[in-house]
Design an enzyme around this catalytic site. Structure first.
Site, mmCIF file in Angstrom:
data_model
loop_
_atom_site.group_PDB
_atom_site.id
_atom_site.type_symbol
_atom_site.label_atom_id
_atom_site.label_comp_id
_atom_site.label_asym_id
_atom_site.label_seq_id
_atom_site.Cartn_x
_atom_site.Cartn_y
_atom_site.Cartn_z
ATOM 1 N N TYR A 1 -3.857 16.148 1.863
ATOM 2 C CA TYR A 1 -4.376 14.780 1.922
ATOM 3 C C TYR A 1 -3.346 13.901 2.624
ATOM 4 O O TYR A 1 -2.193 13.829 2.198
ATOM 5 C CB TYR A 1 -4.631 14.291 0.502
ATOM 6 C CG TYR A 1 -5.558 13.112 0.343
ATOM 7 C CD1 TYR A 1 -5.812 12.222 1.380
ATOM 8 C CD2 TYR A 1 -6.176 12.870 -0.870
ATOM 9 C CE1 TYR A 1 -6.663 11.145 1.212
ATOM 10 C CE2 TYR A 1 -7.031 11.792 -1.056
ATOM 11 C CZ TYR A 1 -7.255 10.937 -0.012
ATOM 12 O OH TYR A 1 -8.097 9.863 -0.186
ATOM 13 N N TRP B 1 -7.342 3.837 -10.457
ATOM 14 C CA TRP B 1 -6.626 3.689 -9.181
ATOM 15 C C TRP B 1 -7.372 2.720 -8.277
ATOM 16 O O TRP B 1 -6.772 1.858 -7.651
ATOM 17 C CB TRP B 1 -6.457 5.045 -8.511
ATOM 18 C CG TRP B 1 -5.679 4.978 -7.240
ATOM 19 C CD1 TRP B 1 -6.178 4.981 -5.965
ATOM 20 C CD2 TRP B 1 -4.256 4.890 -7.099
ATOM 21 N NE1 TRP B 1 -5.156 4.901 -5.049
ATOM 22 C CE2 TRP B 1 -3.963 4.838 -5.719
ATOM 23 C CE3 TRP B 1 -3.209 4.839 -8.012
ATOM 24 C CZ2 TRP B 1 -2.667 4.742 -5.228
ATOM 25 C CZ3 TRP B 1 -1.914 4.752 -7.522
ATOM 26 C CH2 TRP B 1 -1.657 4.702 -6.140
ATOM 27 N N TRP B 2 -8.680 2.867 -8.211
ATOM 28 C CA TRP B 2 -9.477 1.943 -7.392
ATOM 29 C C TRP B 2 -9.256 0.499 -7.847
ATOM 30 O O TRP B 2 -9.081 -0.396 -7.021
ATOM 31 C CB TRP B 2 -10.949 2.278 -7.484
ATOM 32 C CG TRP B 2 -11.378 3.517 -6.780
ATOM 33 C CD1 TRP B 2 -10.669 4.290 -5.907
ATOM 34 C CD2 TRP B 2 -12.654 4.137 -6.886
ATOM 35 N NE1 TRP B 2 -11.414 5.341 -5.477
ATOM 36 C CE2 TRP B 2 -12.643 5.273 -6.057
ATOM 37 C CE3 TRP B 2 -13.804 3.853 -7.605
ATOM 38 C CZ2 TRP B 2 -13.735 6.122 -5.918
ATOM 39 C CZ3 TRP B 2 -14.901 4.682 -7.474
ATOM 40 C CH2 TRP B 2 -14.870 5.809 -6.640
ATOM 41 N N TYR C 1 0.845 -1.204 0.000
ATOM 42 C CA TYR C 1 0.000 0.000 0.000
ATOM 43 C C TYR C 1 0.877 1.250 0.000
ATOM 44 O O TYR C 1 0.666 2.175 -0.790
ATOM 45 C CB TYR C 1 -0.924 -0.006 1.221
ATOM 46 C CG TYR C 1 -1.899 1.130 1.259
ATOM 47 C CD1 TYR C 1 -3.153 1.014 0.654
ATOM 48 C CD2 TYR C 1 -1.595 2.323 1.894
ATOM 49 C CE1 TYR C 1 -4.055 2.063 0.677
ATOM 50 C CE2 TYR C 1 -2.492 3.374 1.928
ATOM 51 C CZ TYR C 1 -3.725 3.244 1.315
ATOM 52 O OH TYR C 1 -4.613 4.291 1.343
ATOM 53 N N HIS D 1 1.421 4.145 -3.015
ATOM 54 C CA HIS D 1 1.167 5.565 -2.768
ATOM 55 C C HIS D 1 2.431 6.401 -2.924
ATOM 56 O O HIS D 1 2.348 7.567 -3.318
ATOM 57 C CB HIS D 1 0.510 5.769 -1.401
ATOM 58 C CG HIS D 1 -0.955 5.501 -1.444
ATOM 59 N ND1 HIS D 1 -1.471 4.226 -1.453
ATOM 60 C CD2 HIS D 1 -2.011 6.351 -1.524
ATOM 61 C CE1 HIS D 1 -2.784 4.305 -1.527
ATOM 62 N NE2 HIS D 1 -3.142 5.573 -1.579
#
Length: 107
Positions: free
Chosen positions: A44, A79-80, A21, A25
């Protein structure tokens, strides 16, 4: 620009997927960053809770309706799909997410 709206939410990462993960990112796609910013996203951040594998997200947005539109962009949808193998997702590959209610703020 008017005052930003602060949003916080929780998502669930699959066990053993923290490194992947974080890697994904760290290599976030420039086109996704462009869309997030174009849809009013600022500051963010995503944090990881080791014991529960929960992800705590925080973002400041300019406008709720504009922010919701980011989900319709090809960059976000791709991206999802890219992330769905390492976290809890809905049928459309969007992350299962629970919005958190603000109960305290110190400016």
């Amino acid at each position: 620009m008017s005052e930003l709206i602060r949003k916080a939410f929780v998502m669930q990462l699959n066990q053993g997927c923290k490194a992947e993960y974080q890697k994904r990112h760290n290599e976030i796609w420039p086109e996704l960053v462009k869309e997030l910013k174009a849809h009013g996203g600022h500051n963010y951040s995503i944090f990881f809770h080791q014991a529960t594998h929960q992800l705590f997200g925080y973002v400041e947005i300019e406008d709720e309706a504009l922010w919701q539109q980011v989900a319709e962009t090809p960059a976000c949808q791709e991206w999802w799909a890219f992330m769905q193998d390492i976290m809890a997702t809905n049928a459309d590959n969007s992350p299962q997410s629970l919005e958190l209610e603000s109960v305290f703020y110190l400016a």
